[in-house]
Design an enzyme around this catalytic site. Structure first.
Site, PDB file in Angstrom:
ATOM      1  CE1 TYR A 234      -3.155   3.039   1.078  1.00  0.00           C
ATOM      2  CE2 TYR A 234      -1.944   3.090   3.152  1.00  0.00           C
ATOM      3  CZ  TYR A 234      -2.862   3.657   2.280  1.00  0.00           C
ATOM      4  OH  TYR A 234      -3.474   4.833   2.620  1.00  0.00           O
TER       5      TYR A 234
ATOM      6  NE  ARG B 100       1.326   4.954  13.287  1.00  0.00           N
ATOM      7  CZ  ARG B 100       0.303   5.232  12.476  1.00  0.00           C
ATOM      8  NH1 ARG B 100      -0.954   5.140  12.909  1.00  0.00           N
ATOM      9  NH2 ARG B 100       0.516   5.591  11.229  1.00  0.00           N
TER      10      ARG B 100
END
Ligand code: NAI
Ligand code: 15L
Length: 272
Positions: A139, A177
């Site tokens: 990706y 994150r």
């Protein structure tokens, strides 16, 4: 919006998460918003047009682009997948879109690239627009292709693209994150305004993040666009700390900018 208001703005991938989140906020950017996807888009509002299109079908992409003077390209495979799936939507689809943009003389494009183009860099390293790709999967590789294609069509044909390496554009961060990668949809809207209004855009790499306290990316090279994100993930920190345990410092989600995407295997296409 000032004088640069678009006449007809095409938004691909408009049925997806980001497309649905920003749909009602797009009206000030253009007289007409042409929404496109291969998935359901519901009813068109008075300022909207709906065009169903599969990005791998060249003629259909050509028809979708005809008559538009700006494009927000959100359509495509948005997470890691098998090669065929990634290739069809993000490589074939991207090529079809830029060829149609060239033929129909579209001047400016927003390309939804991804932080997964640089996902294998450690979180300890500050990156900027010159940082070479270091993709964390197929990706990410496909988005790096998209960035290269946008650069080619800028140098060869003068089509300007905002290559936006989006961090995490969701209603709120869902893990620690994302305190660094979060992009509020209102900040995405203000970026669209800045890039379509700018007298000169060029083909810059822009990191798509809000004004977060945790910073991995430096956007100083695109200061000329005047984009100033107003939101910050900091307001979600307490909630995250209470809801989920901080991951171990050696876990991929703590080490790499791309987080768990670095852990995905190369996926095989499932037989039909
Ligand atoms: P999404 O997966 O929710 O939406 C993507 C849309 O593209 C879907 O509605 C899908 O039907 C359409 N699509 C996929 N392949 C297609 C094809 N071959 N032909 C026609 N339509 C096709 O993704 P989301 O979250 O809305 O993201 C939008 C874009 O931003 C994607 O390109 C994604 O890679 C990129 N991005 C998103 C981030 C995020 O945090 N949401 C972060 C980084 C990049
Ligand atoms: C992306 O590129 C994806 O499209 C999105 O679903 C998230 O996974 C995001 O990156 C992220 O890294 O949080």
């Amino acid at each position: 919006m000032g004088q640069k208001r678009l006449k007809k703005m095409l938004v691909t991938g408009a049925a997806g998460g980001i497309g649905r989140a920003i749909r009602t906020k797009l009206a000030p950017l253009a007289d007409i918003v042409r929404l496109s996807d291969r998935a359901g888009l519901g009813q068109a509002a008075p300022h909207e047009e709906i065009v169903y299109c599969e990005l791998t079908e060249k003629d259909s992409v050509d028809n979708m682009v005809a008559g538009c003077d700006g494009i927000v390209h959100l359509g495509g495979q948005s997470v890691e997948a098998d090669w065929e799936t990634v290739r069809d939507s993000n490589i074939e689809g991207m090529y079809n879109l830029y060829e149609a943009a060239r033929k129909h003389k579209v001047g400016r494009i927003f390309f939804a690239s991804s932080n997964h183009v640089i996902g294998y860099y450690p979180q300890s390293q500050l990156l900027d627009a010159q940082t070479p790709p270091r993709p964390d999967g197929l990706y990410g590789v496909s988005k790096a292709f998209g960035e290269a294609l946008a650069s080619l069509y800028h140098d060869k044909f003068g089509i300007e693209t905002a290559i936006v390496r989006i961090g995490s554009c969701f209603p709120e961060p869902v893990d620690h994150r994302m305190l660094a990668t979060w992009l509020a949809d209102d900040d995405l809207i203000s970026l669209l305004e800045c890039m379509f209004e700018a007298s000169r855009l060029g083909c810059p790499v822009i990191y798509g993040m809000s004004d977060n306290d945790v910073v991995w990316w430096d956007n100083s090279q695109v200061a000329y666009l005047g984009w100033k994100p107003k939101h910050s993930s900091a307001i979600f920190k307490e909630m995250l700390d209470a809801k989920i345990e901080r991951p171990h410092k050696d876990a991929a989600v703590s080490v790499y900018q791309g987080g768990v995407f670095t852990e995905h295997p190369i996926m095989e296409k499932k037989p039909n």
